[in-house]
Design a protein around this motif. Structure first.
Motif: not given
Ligand code: PLP
Length: 397
Positions: A70-72, A75, A97, A150, A177, A202-203
């Motif tokens: 995922n996003g984390h 990171w 965030f 977000t 990001d 997923q966004k």
């Molecule tokens: C959703 C989001 C994340 C983290 O993504 P996950 O998939 O929930 O870990 C990081 N940065 C931004 C700006 C986000 O919107």
């Protein structure tokens, strides 16, 4: 769904700012049998995703690394490839965030320099420039910027931040990001002087959660080669390989990647300008509704400045004590089939959010706004007329 739960007639409208609804073409593309790693379709799919992401990010120079993550996770990839324990990074404050990313960097042993977050406002580019000027020894390795936070629904000005780095004559890498903004708001990696872009599936990308990615330019890759942080799975240098399975440090998330290829194709077919214009138009409709609702005296925009209101998500501040945000989400979800997001981190209980990114259109947005307004009214929350304003905003554009 378990058989004991009643069927939901029609569809529940998903309006969290991620995960977002999937286009049918993406769902269909994912229903394939897994394949052996030597199957030529595996390599072709990975290459198509890399090509599509470069197009979307508007970058020729970048290496693209995708992760089953995922996003984390991505990171963490950025932190570990660019800053060893004891080294410093600058994280400008955007709210939940930026703070989450900063805490992750600290957990991995980095020193984090922060600029303050002003609630409801974008990143203060002058404060970033000053923090870089104050770092005379150039200890800061990278600046980690969240394009759209977000939680706050605020989008910061990437170009102004690039100018801040340049004005300070600081060699730090510029990392952005774009998890919540890519495929929704204009972004151009190479033209914007961005060294690393960070995204997830997923966004705005209309895929299920599970694929994170980074695009890395030559300067950032060279920094990763020098970086002594212990790492393995996330390591860009190790992943720079022609063999598909080496690129993923193991088995690629094949079905998700077939979905990603399809989604990138949909975005390319619609055209980036058209995708951005659609998001701007739908965001204007949401903002028009909020403008009406706020006349009741208990709801307001969290983002103070219209220009920095996100085209992907709108955060609506609730007057303290007016009503329970979780109760609103429950009524909206269970009675009106609109799934809203709550307030995150410092905004927990103080705000709710309407996501309007990805695979969406005017009728879906009007449905979500009408369901939200119905939920607010059924709870007795005083609101002005919002939906008619949204209709007019869409009709007039
Ligand atoms: C959703 C989001 C994340 C983290 O993504 P996950 O998939 O929930 O870990 C990081 N940065 C931004 C700006 C986000 O919107």
């Amino acid at each position: 769904m378990s058989t004991s739960e009643p069927r939901i007639p029609g569809r529940r409208f998903l309006h969290s700012p991620g995960p977002t609804p999937l286009p049918d073409a993406v769902l269909h593309a994912m229903s394939v049998q897994p394949m052996d790693l030597g199957d030529p379709r595996v390599g072709a799919n990975i290459a198509a995703c890399e090509r599509g992401l470069r197009g979307l990010l508007q970058s020729d120079a970048a290496d693209v690394f995708m992760y089953a993550s995922n996003g984390h996770g991505v990171w963490e990839a950025v932190i570990q490839n660019l800053a060893a324990p004891g080294q410093a990074v600058l994280v400008p404050g955007t709210g939940h965030f930026s703070e989450s990313w900063a805490l992750q960097a600290e957990a991995l042993g980095c020193r984090v320099v922060r600029t303050p977050w002003r609630e409801g406002w974008p990143i203060d580019a002058q404060a970033v420039e000053q923090a870089l000027r104050d770092d005379r020894a150039h200890e800061i390795q990278a600046v980690f910027v969240v394009h759209t936070d977000t939680a706050s629904g605020v989008t910061s000005d990437v170009a102004a931040l690039r100018r801040a780095l340049d004005a300070a004559r600081h060699p730090a890498l510029f990392v952005v990001d774009v998890v919540a903004s890519l495929g929704a708001a204009p972004f151009a990696m190479d033209a914007g002087g961005v060294d690393v872009a960070v995204g997830a599936s997923q966004k705005g990308l209309m895929c299920p959660p599970g694929v994170g990615f980074v695009a890395v330019n030559a300067k950032a890759l060279a920094a990763a080669e020098r970086c002594t942080a212990p790492r393995f799975y996330w390591d860009w240098v190790r992943r720079r390989d022609a063999m598909p399975y080496r690129k993923f440090c193991g088995t690629p998330p094949q079905n998700l990647l077939f979905g990603l290829e399809a989604a990138l194709g949909l975005i390319a077919d619609e055209g980036l300008d058209a995708v951005w214009a659609r998001h701007a138009r739908l965001a204007a409709a949401v903002q028009a509704a909020v403008q009406g609702w706020r006349e009741g005296g208990v709801l307001d925009f969290f983002a103070r400045e219209p220009a920095s209101r996100s085209v992907a998500v709108t955060t609506i501040a609730v007057k303290p004590g007016a009503f329970e945000v979780d109760a609103l989400r429950h009524v909206a979800r269970e009675q009106f089939q609109v799934a809203l997001a709550g307030g995150l981190g410092p905004l927990n209980g103080r705000a709710f959010r309407i996501g309007h990114l990805g695979d969406s259109n005017p009728a879906m947005i009007l449905g979500a706004l009408a369901g939200t307004e119905a939920a607010l009214r059924s709870m007795g929350v005083p609101v002005g007329e919002g939906v008619p304003r949204a209709v007019r905003a869409l009709a007039e554009r």
